[in-house]
Design a protein around this motif. Sequence first.
Motif, PDB file in Angstrom:
ATOM      1  N   PHE A  10      -4.103  -4.933 -21.105  1.00 22.99           N
ATOM      2  CA  PHE A  10      -4.053  -5.039 -20.373  1.00 22.99           C
ATOM      3  C   PHE A  10      -2.511  -6.285 -20.461  1.00 22.99           C
ATOM      4  N   LEU A  11      -1.688  -6.513 -19.460  1.00 15.37           N
ATOM      5  CA  LEU A  11      -0.768  -7.167 -18.976  1.00 15.37           C
ATOM      6  C   LEU A  11      -0.859  -8.368 -20.480  1.00 15.37           C
ATOM      7  N   PRO A  12       0.183  -8.450 -20.976  1.00 12.85           N
ATOM      8  CA  PRO A  12       1.635  -7.715 -20.456  1.00 12.85           C
ATOM      9  C   PRO A  12       1.778  -6.227 -21.610  1.00 12.85           C
ATOM     10  N   GLN A  13       0.862  -5.711 -22.354  1.00 13.67           N
ATOM     11  CA  GLN A  13       1.198  -4.111 -22.715  1.00 13.67           C
ATOM     12  C   GLN A  13       0.515  -3.491 -21.372  1.00 13.67           C
ATOM     13  N   VAL A  14       2.060  -2.715 -21.427  1.00 16.46           N
ATOM     14  CA  VAL A  14       2.436  -1.772 -19.433  1.00 16.46           C
ATOM     15  C   VAL A  14       1.399  -0.458 -20.171  1.00 16.46           C
ATOM     16  N   ASN A  15       0.977   0.554 -20.417  1.00  6.58           N
ATOM     17  CA  ASN A  15       0.771   2.224 -20.405  1.00  6.58           C
ATOM     18  C   ASN A  15      -0.652   2.625 -19.044  1.00  6.58           C
ATOM     19  N   GLY A  16      -0.841   3.771 -19.705  1.00  6.31           N
ATOM     20  CA  GLY A  16      -2.051   4.160 -18.671  1.00  6.31           C
ATOM     21  C   GLY A  16      -3.015   3.704 -18.725  1.00  6.31           C
ATOM     22  N   VAL A  17      -3.698   2.970 -19.105  1.00  8.07           N
ATOM     23  CA  VAL A  17      -4.813   2.455 -19.105  1.00  8.07           C
ATOM     24  C   VAL A  17      -4.502   1.127 -18.697  1.00  8.07           C
ATOM     25  N   THR A  18      -3.367   0.413 -18.982  1.00  8.14           N
ATOM     26  CA  THR A  18      -3.209  -0.767 -17.940  1.00  8.14           C
ATOM     27  C   THR A  18      -3.185  -0.562 -16.443  1.00  8.14           C
ATOM     28  N   ASN A  19      -1.885   0.287 -16.412  1.00 10.65           N
ATOM     29  CA  ASN A  19      -1.959   0.623 -15.712  1.00 10.65           C
ATOM     30  C   ASN A  19      -2.911   1.217 -13.880  1.00 10.65           C
ATOM     31  N   SER A  20      -3.793   1.867 -14.534  1.00  9.31           N
ATOM     32  CA  SER A  20      -4.850   2.005 -13.763  1.00  9.31           C
ATOM     33  C   SER A  20      -5.772   0.809 -13.531  1.00  9.31           C
ATOM     34  N   VAL A  21      -6.306   0.062 -14.744  1.00  7.96           N
ATOM     35  CA  VAL A  21      -6.848  -1.484 -14.595  1.00  7.96           C
ATOM     36  C   VAL A  21      -6.183  -1.837 -13.321  1.00  7.96           C
ATOM     37  N   LEU A  22      -4.993  -2.030 -13.016  1.00 10.04           N
ATOM     38  CA  LEU A  22      -4.382  -2.530 -11.931  1.00 10.04           C
ATOM     39  C   LEU A  22      -4.546  -2.336 -10.838  1.00 10.04           C
ATOM     40  N   ARG A  23      -4.069  -0.254 -10.361  1.00  8.26           N
ATOM     41  CA  ARG A  23      -4.722  -0.096  -9.343  1.00  8.26           C
ATOM     42  C   ARG A  23      -6.148  -0.832  -8.796  1.00  8.26           C
ATOM     43  N   VAL A  24      -6.673  -0.902  -9.278  1.00  7.31           N
ATOM     44  CA  VAL A  24      -8.477  -0.371  -9.706  1.00  7.31           C
ATOM     45  C   VAL A  24      -8.539  -1.910  -8.846  1.00  7.31           C
ATOM     46  N   VAL A  25      -7.920  -3.180  -9.553  1.00 10.17           N
ATOM     47  CA  VAL A  25      -7.750  -4.596  -9.253  1.00 10.17           C
ATOM     48  C   VAL A  25      -6.804  -4.283  -7.926  1.00 10.17           C
ATOM     49  N   GLU A  26      -6.423  -4.232  -7.324  1.00 14.76           N
ATOM     50  CA  GLU A  26      -5.777  -4.024  -6.457  1.00 14.76           C
ATOM     51  C   GLU A  26      -6.771  -3.560  -4.902  1.00 14.76           C
ATOM     52  N   HIS A  27      -7.287  -2.686  -5.264  1.00 19.49           N
ATOM     53  CA  HIS A  27      -8.379  -2.232  -4.439  1.00 19.49           C
ATOM     54  C   HIS A  27      -9.438  -2.560  -4.186  1.00 19.49           C
ATOM     55  N   LEU A  28      -9.970  -3.462  -5.079  1.00 20.20           N
ATOM     56  CA  LEU A  28     -11.149  -3.939  -5.493  1.00 20.20           C
ATOM     57  C   LEU A  28     -10.923  -5.382  -4.189  1.00 20.20           C
ATOM     58  N   HIS A  29      -9.659  -5.608  -4.753  1.00 14.39           N
ATOM     59  CA  HIS A  29      -9.255  -6.904  -3.370  1.00 14.39           C
ATOM     60  C   HIS A  29      -8.854  -6.601  -2.652  1.00 14.39           C
ATOM     61  N   GLY A  30      -8.125  -5.288  -2.129  1.00 14.04           N
ATOM     62  CA  GLY A  30      -7.763  -5.275  -0.679  1.00 14.04           C
ATOM     63  C   GLY A  30      -9.725  -4.589   0.619  1.00 14.04           C
ATOM     64  N   SER A 346       1.697  19.287  -4.156  1.00 12.02           N
ATOM     65  CA  SER A 346       0.308  19.463  -4.550  1.00 12.02           C
ATOM     66  C   SER A 346      -0.099  17.665  -5.154  1.00 12.02           C
ATOM     67  N   VAL A 347       1.220  16.951  -5.182  1.00 12.89           N
ATOM     68  CA  VAL A 347      -0.062  15.667  -4.968  1.00 12.89           C
ATOM     69  C   VAL A 347       0.141  14.426  -4.055  1.00 12.89           C
ATOM     70  N   ARG A 348       0.750  15.121  -2.964  1.00 10.24           N
ATOM     71  CA  ARG A 348       0.956  13.737  -1.817  1.00 10.24           C
ATOM     72  C   ARG A 348      -0.607  13.786  -1.453  1.00 10.24           C
ATOM     73  N   THR A 349      -1.780  14.097  -1.446  1.00  9.26           N
ATOM     74  CA  THR A 349      -3.148  13.264  -1.253  1.00  9.26           C
ATOM     75  C   THR A 349      -3.531  13.527  -1.925  1.00  9.26           C
ATOM     76  N   ARG A 350      -3.228  13.268  -3.479  1.00 11.32           N
ATOM     77  CA  ARG A 350      -3.910  12.481  -4.187  1.00 11.32           C
ATOM     78  C   ARG A 350      -3.298  10.610  -4.286  1.00 11.32           C
ATOM     79  N   THR A 351      -3.768   9.723  -3.956  1.00 18.14           N
ATOM     80  CA  THR A 351      -2.866   8.474  -3.502  1.00 18.14           C
ATOM     81  C   THR A 351      -4.514   8.018  -3.840  1.00 18.14           C
ATOM     82  N   TRP A 352      -3.589   6.393  -4.837  1.00 20.76           N
ATOM     83  CA  TRP A 352      -4.764   5.624  -4.882  1.00 20.76           C
ATOM     84  C   TRP A 352      -5.797   4.905  -4.569  1.00 20.76           C
ATOM     85  N   PRO A 353      -5.493   5.053  -2.838  1.00 22.34           N
ATOM     86  CA  PRO A 353      -6.643   4.649  -2.129  1.00 22.34           C
ATOM     87  C   PRO A 353      -7.971   4.827  -2.287  1.00 22.34           C
TER      88      PRO A 353
END
Length: 373
Positions: A10-30, A346-353
């Motif tokens: 997790f932050l301050p480390q920035v990598n694929g795992v951190t980024n995925s967790v951040l997107r999930v937290v943002e979605h749960l928040h929303g 090919s990736v236009r519909t692969r949104t995080w939401p």
Amino acid sequence: MRVAIVTESFLPQVNGVTNSVLRVVEHLHGRGHDTLVVAPGTAGPDRYLHAPVRRVRAVDLPVISTLPIGVPSPKVHAALAEFGPDVVHLASPFVLGAAGLRSARRLGVPAVAVYQTDVAGFAAAYGLKHGARAAWRWIRRLHSAADRTLAPSLASVRALTEHGVPRVYHWARGVDTDRFAPRHADPALRAGLAPRGELLVGYVGRLAPEKQVHRLATLHGLPGVRVVVVGDGPEEPTLRRLLPDAAFLGFRTGAELAAAYASLDVFVHTGPHETFCQAAQEAMASGLPVLAPDAGGPRDLVESGRTGFLLEPHDDERFAGELRSTVSLLADRALRGRIGAAARASVRTRTWPAVCDELLGHYDQVSGALLAA
């Protein structure tokens, strides 16, 4: 729903795992769900959006010093017990995630394990004798105890299943196609990187042994080509010696990272140990042809000949030959444009939401199965 996320990074480390967790937290928040994050290291924020972050002590491994490992402690269970989750999300579980799984069992709540890191492949890349077999034994034991495992690519689903892990489901990753888009190209950056109109061939990611970025050295001296490296890590001094004419842009995030992608002509990923390869997906969203090893996650992303090219994954000499010939082929602007446009489409519909809504479905299903039992 109350979701506790126990993550190996997790932050301050920035990598694929951190980024995925951040997107999930943002979605749960929303979506109005309560979230707790349990993460390694005492540095970094103690809150992200609505989610408190509970920290545990971390140590550096002797070989992989750039990825601190969380030390399991009673703090993990205390944090989860106080929060009272409906489901525990284990992000790339290995050490800290094992403690999170034990705590979920004690609390009687379901656990979803998200497989994201090819630990067995990393062990081989770092020359750890017998490390790959030991890693798979631990992965099988850990993931078998979870209520379900989510794997980011079909190759990962197959590998986990073949190694005896039950209840494996496919859950891919999203990409922000507004942030990563061709329109973010920076003319000034391009002019500085390619003053004579060179073809800019770039890599984005950690500069670490498992990424095998040294493979880009085969492009050194190729007429009309300049290599661009975005990222940092322990291999940087070695790579600077191997690629004396390359541009090293360092670690970038946000708008600077989006501009770096969009200012390239071709993206190359070099390592064969990717469970997904988010960098490749971001490059595709940026309108770039992607060249990547024919292994792991890139197989799901790259349609060879249409959105990029898949190369020999393990033989360095064959990879080098295929990389040189493919880069030369992509010197054709029209061909490069067609492939880059197809890659973005090919990736236009692969949104995080969209993918995070799918994740919520997995949470509901394991919670319902527990209630039914």
